[in-house]
Write an enzyme that holds these catalytic residues in place. Sequence first.
Site, short mmCIF file in Angstrom:
data_model
loop_
_atom_site.label_atom_id
_atom_site.label_comp_id
_atom_site.label_asym_id
_atom_site.label_seq_id
_atom_site.Cartn_x
_atom_site.Cartn_y
_atom_site.Cartn_z
N LYS A 136 37.27 57.85 27.33
CA LYS A 136 36.01 57.19 26.98
C LYS A 136 35.68 56.17 28.06
CE LYS A 136 34.43 53.67 24.93
NZ LYS A 136 33.13 53.56 25.66
N ALA A 151 40.88 44.16 23.52
CA ALA A 151 42.27 44.61 23.41
C ALA A 151 42.87 44.22 22.06
CB ALA A 151 43.10 44.01 24.54
N GLU A 160 45.68 46.59 30.26
CA GLU A 160 45.47 45.80 31.48
C GLU A 160 44.20 45.00 31.28
OE1 GLU A 160 43.81 44.35 34.36
OE2 GLU A 160 43.48 46.36 35.19
N CYS A 185 39.27 42.87 38.80
CA CYS A 185 40.21 42.18 37.89
C CYS A 185 41.29 41.43 38.65
CB CYS A 185 40.84 43.18 36.92
SG CYS A 185 41.78 44.50 37.73
N GLU A 189 37.94 34.02 32.85
CA GLU A 189 37.55 35.02 33.83
C GLU A 189 36.03 35.15 33.89
OE1 GLU A 189 39.22 39.34 35.13
OE2 GLU A 189 38.73 39.11 33.01
#
Length: 442
Positions: A133, A191, A208, A241, A339
């Site tokens: 996906k 996540a 990750e 990332c 982030e």
Amino acid sequence: QAEAEAAVAAAKEAFPAWAATPRAGRARILHAIADGVEKRLEDLAGVETADNGALLRSHRRGVMPRVAHNFRFFADRLLELDHESFLTRGHTNHVTWDPAGPCVLITPWNAPLMLATWKVAPALAAGNTVILKPAEWSPLTASLLADIAADAGLPPGVLNVVQGYGAEAGAALVSHPDVRRISFTGSVPTARRIAQAAAAHLTPLSLELGGKSPLLVFDDADLDLAVDLAVEQYDNAGQVCLAATRLLVHSAIAEEFTRRFAERASALVRGDPRDEATDVGPNIHPRQLEKIHGFVRRAVAAGARAVVGGGPDTDLGGLHYQPTLLTGVTQDSEIVQEEVFGPVLTLQTFDTEDEAVALANGTRFGLAATVATGDRERAERVAARLVAGTVWINCFFVRDLRAPFGGSRQSGIGREGGTWSFDFYCDLKNAVTAPEGWTRHG
């Protein structure tokens, strides 16, 4: 949801035959997929740039060749894969990797095809079937990959691509009882939701989750190299990332470093990602640009100073953000701790090695770190103390698929790459055989 369930059903049905396919047969098809990628490299590069805005020259020269390499590497690794047998009181232990079953792979939008194949290739090599996906903002090359795989002779149902939103298609996939592995690259909040869904069936996860990586520049570093490494963090408009977005510079060289950095950053060519001369292209989506600018606005309001950039690149339209460097930030500030995923770096200074390491480790993330120093012993000492899945010393973004990749703390769970990928995508089995005394009964 109906499409997600159909894809899992197809993967479940195709699994026994694909798992039973000899290693050499699986490897041959993976190499054929790599051949297909190379034949359509220009097409894939153009579609990816149109879809997510990353530089066309990067897709042509680096990203798409790496896509093909991902398949070739894991095809070859599969044929080399073996544990040494060992003895226990005369009994022979033989460890094998058994295919696990249907795998759900959920991938991000910043490097769509490269990161997808980083998961797809080892999962297929291991003998699993796959439901991929892709991110809804960058769906196109995943569907092209399905076409390429079919042309390469991959049997029906072995690779399935489900397009859709995470809350619909993604949720249906990660909560499905017939899924045996889930690999996800993306944000920490997503996540957590995936982990909660997987927990119901104890489905193993590989996560990750990005980071807030530091670049430590010591006063004995090659300053030109250090500035080059820092400016490189604007790659893909900062949507990486692994990017070392926190520049930690020794106070004795901070002023000169900042001057040279500003000079280099201002020389970066901003514009159309299809233009060979462009260094920094657009961000992927208006929502992402607004998120980036929100971080910068709040940081400046809290006392930060933009010594480079500081806002949208309005001359280029609604998706470009100026490469930005903020000083005057504190360790506990949002801009240092969270982030941003855009072309925004911060700069902090330190006086001692201990202070540098404390600043570097002072977030909830631990994906990567970069160290610039002219002292080999210091490099080894500092690298040993950094909380990070990867540490680069006087270099950046050097990647080898034989090495483990993943993050510590909230940058993720698990490692992939090389043998670690097979460890995740397989069920490991140990068969123990008695030394003697074979008898025939009946």
